[in-house]
Design a protein around this motif. Structure first.
Motif, mmCIF file in Angstrom:
data_model
loop_
_atom_site.group_PDB
_atom_site.id
_atom_site.type_symbol
_atom_site.label_atom_id
_atom_site.label_comp_id
_atom_site.label_asym_id
_atom_site.label_seq_id
_atom_site.Cartn_x
_atom_site.Cartn_y
_atom_site.Cartn_z
ATOM 1 N N HIS A 126 0.947 -1.210 0.204
ATOM 2 C CA HIS A 126 0.010 0.002 0.133
ATOM 3 C C HIS A 126 0.936 1.323 0.021
ATOM 4 O O HIS A 126 0.480 2.195 -0.784
ATOM 5 C CB HIS A 126 -0.964 -0.003 1.118
ATOM 6 C CG HIS A 126 -1.813 1.148 1.316
ATOM 7 N ND1 HIS A 126 -2.737 1.680 0.364
ATOM 8 C CD2 HIS A 126 -1.743 2.080 2.222
ATOM 9 C CE1 HIS A 126 -3.186 2.708 0.860
ATOM 10 N NE2 HIS A 126 -2.758 3.137 2.206
ATOM 11 N N LEU A 127 1.867 1.380 0.829
ATOM 12 C CA LEU A 127 2.793 2.463 0.937
ATOM 13 C C LEU A 127 3.485 2.770 -0.479
ATOM 14 O O LEU A 127 3.556 3.741 -1.032
ATOM 15 C CB LEU A 127 3.878 2.269 1.983
ATOM 16 C CG LEU A 127 4.790 3.385 2.363
ATOM 17 C CD1 LEU A 127 4.159 4.815 2.369
ATOM 18 C CD2 LEU A 127 5.724 2.837 3.294
ATOM 19 N N GLU A 128 3.773 1.450 -1.068
ATOM 20 C CA GLU A 128 4.688 1.519 -2.439
ATOM 21 C C GLU A 128 3.663 2.189 -3.167
ATOM 22 O O GLU A 128 4.331 3.095 -4.230
ATOM 23 C CB GLU A 128 5.122 0.057 -2.958
ATOM 24 C CG GLU A 128 6.309 -0.479 -2.137
ATOM 25 C CD GLU A 128 6.601 -1.853 -2.495
ATOM 26 O OE1 GLU A 128 5.678 -2.478 -3.486
ATOM 27 O OE2 GLU A 128 7.634 -2.381 -1.957
ATOM 28 N N ARG A 129 2.534 1.783 -3.305
ATOM 29 C CA ARG A 129 1.323 2.316 -4.235
ATOM 30 C C ARG A 129 1.256 3.803 -4.067
ATOM 31 O O ARG A 129 1.136 4.501 -5.086
ATOM 32 C CB ARG A 129 -0.021 1.576 -4.148
ATOM 33 C CG ARG A 129 0.180 0.403 -4.868
ATOM 34 C CD ARG A 129 -1.267 -0.282 -4.534
ATOM 35 N NE ARG A 129 -1.681 -1.261 -5.512
ATOM 36 C CZ ARG A 129 -2.715 -2.002 -5.522
ATOM 37 N NH1 ARG A 129 -3.978 -1.523 -4.949
ATOM 38 N NH2 ARG A 129 -2.928 -3.043 -6.459
ATOM 39 N N ASN A 130 1.041 4.407 -2.996
ATOM 40 C CA ASN A 130 0.994 5.660 -2.436
ATOM 41 C C ASN A 130 2.328 6.352 -2.906
ATOM 42 O O ASN A 130 2.093 7.717 -3.460
ATOM 43 C CB ASN A 130 0.892 5.842 -1.082
ATOM 44 C CG ASN A 130 -0.682 5.429 -0.626
ATOM 45 O OD1 ASN A 130 -1.598 5.326 -1.326
ATOM 46 N ND2 ASN A 130 -1.036 5.319 0.714
ATOM 47 N N MET A 131 3.483 5.851 -2.588
ATOM 48 C CA MET A 131 4.803 6.627 -3.015
ATOM 49 C C MET A 131 4.662 6.744 -4.672
ATOM 50 O O MET A 131 4.909 7.687 -5.025
ATOM 51 C CB MET A 131 5.630 5.736 -2.770
ATOM 52 C CG MET A 131 6.244 5.933 -1.107
ATOM 53 S SD MET A 131 6.864 7.557 -0.615
ATOM 54 C CE MET A 131 8.560 7.332 -1.494
#
Length: 261
Positions: A126-131
């Protein structure tokens, strides 16, 4: 102004067995990074919830009456699904689950620790997608605010917990990989979470040229051009890769080269 995407997750738990559903819900509610936990008791209710709510993660039972977990994926479309963790008592579904782009696969009965590991993996993705989304949004904003014709010169790429600012001039060619794109850099592949069409709009048209509906090449990486039948050509790149130039994109390449092929 581009806002920072939330790092907290909105989760949907889908299972036709209430006790199994409740166990996952209870464990998720103890996690401070879980913003909301919704429930669905069947596949049809799951489809309605996914279409109605802004969800980040779905725990999806594979075997359910009327519409099973894989049917939910088909109804929504794999590219539109939130991050998905399949839950089932039958391990024969594992291959089909991962073919449907499942993030993880929990085989009943599973331990609390196994569930926590799956949630941790979901948080990382999820964090990777947001970044990635934030990086692309900022780059588009800079390009829009700059002079006409300005293009991006860096891509924000995150892999294995490391964020890298990749100079686009290092990219040899790019191929479509479903809803994402594979960047080929110095003989290595890097999965980039943006579509080929998005990249085509952001990259410097003087350097990168679309040669096929599923491929973009860096002109500086072209070594040879071989004539084929029916007005098509084949490019040979410095890394040895061969890419067909379809008739649809031939005129675009000729325009960039300033001469007929």
């Amino acid at each position: 102004m581009t806002s920072q995407p939330s790092e907290r997750l909105r989760v949907l738990v889908v299972d036709d067995e209430a006790p199994a559903r409740q166990r996952i819900v209870d464990l998720l509610k103890k996690d401070a990074q879980i913003e909301a936990v919704l429930e669905a008791g069947d596949g049809l209710a799951a489809v309605e919830a996914i279409e109605r709510e802004a969800l980040d993660l779905v725990f999806l039972d594979v075997q359910m009456p009327e519409l099973d977990g894989l049917g939910v994926i088909e109804a929504i479309g794999a590219e539109r699904m939130p991050l998905t963790i399949f839950v089932t008592a039958y391990d024969q579904h594992a291959i089909r689950a991962f073919e449907a782009n499942a993030l993880d696969y929990l085989l009943k009965p599973f331990s609390d620790e196994r569930l926590e590991a799956a949630v941790c993996r979901a948080k990382t993705r999820h964090l990777e997608r947001n970044m990635q989304a934030l990086g692309m949004g900022m780059l588009r904003m800079v390009a829009a605010a700059g002079p006409s014709g300005r293009s991006i010169d860096r891509l924000v790429v995150k892999s294995a917990g490391v964020t890298r600012f990749l100079r686009v001039v290092e990219i040899d060619w790019i191929e479509a990989a479903g809803v994402y794109a594979n960047l080929h850099v110095g003989g290595k592949e890097i999965l980039y979470r943006a579509s080929l069409n998005e990249l085509a709009e952001s990259l410097d048209a003087m350097r990168f040229i679309r040669v096929h509906r599923s491929a973009i090449v860096n002109i500086d990486s072209i070594l040879e051009l071989h004539s084929m039948s029916h007005g098509e050509f084949e490019l040979v790149l410095k890394d040895g890769h061969r890419s067909r130039v379809s008739r649809t994109y031939r005129a675009e390449l000729e325009k960039r080269l300033g001469q007929s092929l």
